[in-house]
Design an enzyme around this catalytic site. Structure first.
Site, PDB file in Angstrom:
ATOM      1  CB  SER A  39      -0.899   0.009   1.234  1.00 21.96           C
ATOM      2  OG  SER A  39      -0.085   0.228   2.381  1.00 21.96           O
ATOM      3  CE  LYS A  40      -1.611   7.440  -0.384  1.00 23.98           C
ATOM      4  NZ  LYS A  40      -1.715   8.817  -0.099  1.00 23.98           N
ATOM      5  NE  ARG A  41      -2.114   6.123   4.899  1.00 22.18           N
ATOM      6  CZ  ARG A  41      -1.975   7.238   4.176  1.00 22.18           C
ATOM      7  NH1 ARG A  41      -0.780   7.630   3.796  1.00 22.18           N
ATOM      8  NH2 ARG A  41      -3.015   7.968   3.829  1.00 22.18           N
ATOM      9  N   GLY A  89       4.811   2.304   1.590  1.00 22.40           N
ATOM     10  CA  GLY A  89       5.854   3.118   0.983  1.00 22.40           C
ATOM     11  C   GLY A  89       6.284   4.222   1.935  1.00 22.40           C
ATOM     12  CD  GLU A  90       2.313   7.887   2.977  1.00 19.07           C
ATOM     13  OE1 GLU A  90       1.709   7.578   4.024  1.00 19.07           O
ATOM     14  OE2 GLU A  90       1.737   8.414   1.987  1.00 19.07           O
TER      15      GLU A  90
END
Ligand code: GLU
Length: 511
Positions: free
Chosen positions: A260-262, A264-265
């Site tokens: 998920s994008k999270r 990546g963060e």
């Protein structure tokens, strides 16, 4: 294949493009091009509440950057337009009406409040066989009640009537036989009160009207397949249905769940293809492009996430992928994303890319870092010297800024422990020799000449040249990195080298 292959990528324009989406594009594209077919981009924007301005342009820009330009799209229409579902609104109602006439769909007049009330009464409420008779729809109500509601323009949606316990089977090109029991699926809305179709109706109608032969999408869409199969069966005939392939997920590095994008963060790597700024929240998400990836590398690494050619070969150009790609070799299971491996692919592609091409790609990063590149040919030369050390295009900045400007800091802490009067004397002499050469207009033009001169001077001072290399590097570069020191002096030239040594000697004498 009997008919011309036509595949589609059908994103909803709701935000940045996740690399899972880019891989879906890639497999569509490779399959189409392998079979001499067509690749279509269709924008699925019927859910206006999720529409995000700029997202469609972002998708087009991403496909262009990746070199996977659709044969037909909203900006390059073919014979099956329009290519945005919102512009095709007028096409769908007749199919919903046909389903009603066939008894496979029904009007539902329930208001948002009715549905809310039901949800609060019944945990996990589903509008399905179990509850449809308790609701306000054309199955539960009498014919005259329904016709009154229609005459008085009461808003309605049209829902599919899922059949009882029908076993549906289809052949997925990756998973093989897949079966569903229809009684586990709810009566999905097909047409909304505003006359817009939902995804379920639009995807089937459009795949039919656009003559799509193969439909590849992420495995998260598998649960929707029974609805789509039924719509195909009722509206156009199962023999006309495209062949389906549900692509495995790209998984978190730990292996559990979808990347998920999270993630990546949390782990500090990009998950979107390009930078994306949400126009509503202004939240900025970093992309592979801006992080310094080459599109060839992104394509290559995504192809290998879930596919291989049966050998250990890992580096493939898009042309090689087109000729080698086959769905039979796509894995059923998800593939873990590994950012270190992603950078390895990029490094390999950096090495394969010629210096002039890299220079053009790296230039904007130099602009961003406010490093002036006066002479384009000088940048090309520097690229050649440092490219083996760069995993990302942004690494060219850290690996080569000292070719363009003196380092802002010198790691004197690394110099001091082994610094002594002999070295001080040597570097002072070196600086003087450079000064003399400059004043006489003599200049050493080859790295090998510079090295020889340096070694002779070291011999005179009775110091091993090996003991002088690190100090010299630190003075020129600032840290313990960079290509050969004499290549560096040859590039920055004697005057600059002499100034940097002078500056470092002054720093050291103040310590
Ligand atoms: N509109 C769907 C999406 O946003 C497309 C799914 C499909 O390809 O059928 O991914």
């Amino acid at each position: 294949m009997d008919s011309k292959v036509r595949v589609r990528f059908a994103p909803s324009p709701t935000g940045g493009l996740h690399i899972g989406g880019v891989r879906t594009v890639l497999f569509n594209y490779l399959f189409a091009k392998h079979h001499g077919g067509e690749f279509i981009l269709r924008i699925e924007d019927t859910d206006q509440s999720r529409f995000v301005a700029g997202a469609e342009q972002y998708i087009l820009d991403t496909l262009n950057w990746c070199g996977m330009v659709p044969d037909e799209s909203p900006v390059h229409p073919g014979a099956y337009g329009p290519y945005r579902q919102s512009e095709r609104k007028h096409l769908y109602k007749q199919y919903a009406d046909q389903l009603i006439a066939q008894g496979h769909a029904y009007y539902a007049f329930d208001t948002a409040a009715d549905l809310e009330a039901k949800r609060s009464q019944i945990p996990n409420f589903q509008y399905s066989r179990a509850h449809r008779m308790e609701m306000k729809n054309s199955i539960a109500l009498s014919e005259s009640e329904v016709s009154d509601l229609l005459k008085s323009n009461t808003p309605y949606v049209i829902r599919i009537k899922m059949p009882e316990q029908e076993n549906l089977t289809f052949h997925d090109l990756i998973r093989g036989e897949v079966s569903f029991d229809t009684s586990t699926v709810d009566d999905k809305v097909l047409l909304k009160a505003d006359g817009m179709p939902t995804y379920h109706l639009a995807v089937v109608v459009d795949d039919h009207l656009m003559k799509i032969t193969h439909a590849f999408r992420g495995e998260e869409w598998l649960p929707s397949a029974p609805v789509h199969i039924l719509l195909w069966k009722y509206l156009f005939g199962l023999d006309k249905m495209p062949k389906w392939a549900h692509l495995p997920l790209i998984l978190k590095p730990e292996g559990h769940g979808k990347l998920s994008k999270r993630d990546g963060e949390r782990l500090g790597f990009p998950v979107f293809a390009m930078d994306w700024m949400d126009p509503n929240t202004k939240e900025q998400t970093i992309g592979f492009k801006e992080r310094g990836f080459l599109p060839e590398a992104l394509i290559n690494l995504l192809a290998l996430l879930g596919w291989n050619d049966g050998t250990d070969k890992e580096i493939f150009s898009i042309e090689e992928l087109i000729s080698q790609f086959s769905l039979e070799r796509v894995h059923k299971g998800g593939a873990k994303f590994d950012y270190e491996k992603a950078k390895w692919f990029n490094q390999e592609w950096i090495k394969k890319t010629d210096d002039a091409t890299l220079a053009a790609l790296v230039n904007p990063f130099f602009d961003d870092a406010q490093i002036e590149v006066h002479e384009p040919s000088y940048l090309v030369k520097v690229i050649g010297l440092v490219k083996d050390r760069c995993h990302l295009l942004t690494d060219f900045i850290t690996q080569s800024s000292f070719f363009f400007q003196a380092p802002s800091q010198i790691d004197t802490a690394a110099l001091l422990p082994k610094w002594d009067d002999k070295k001080q004397a040597f570097f002072s002499a070196l600086m003087l020799e450079y000064q003399t050469m400059l004043s006489k207009g003599v200049t050493l033009t080859q790295a090998s000449e510079l090295e020889l001169h340096f070694k002779n001077l070291a011999a005179t001072h009775e110091i091993k040249p090996g003991d002088l290399m690190l100090p010299l590097r630190l003075m020129l570069v600032g840290g313990k990195f960079g290509p050969g020191v004499f290549d560096i002096i040859q590039s920055i030239e004697l005057e600059d080298a002499q100034k940097r040594i002078d500056h470092s000697l002054k720093l050291l004498s103040n310590k």
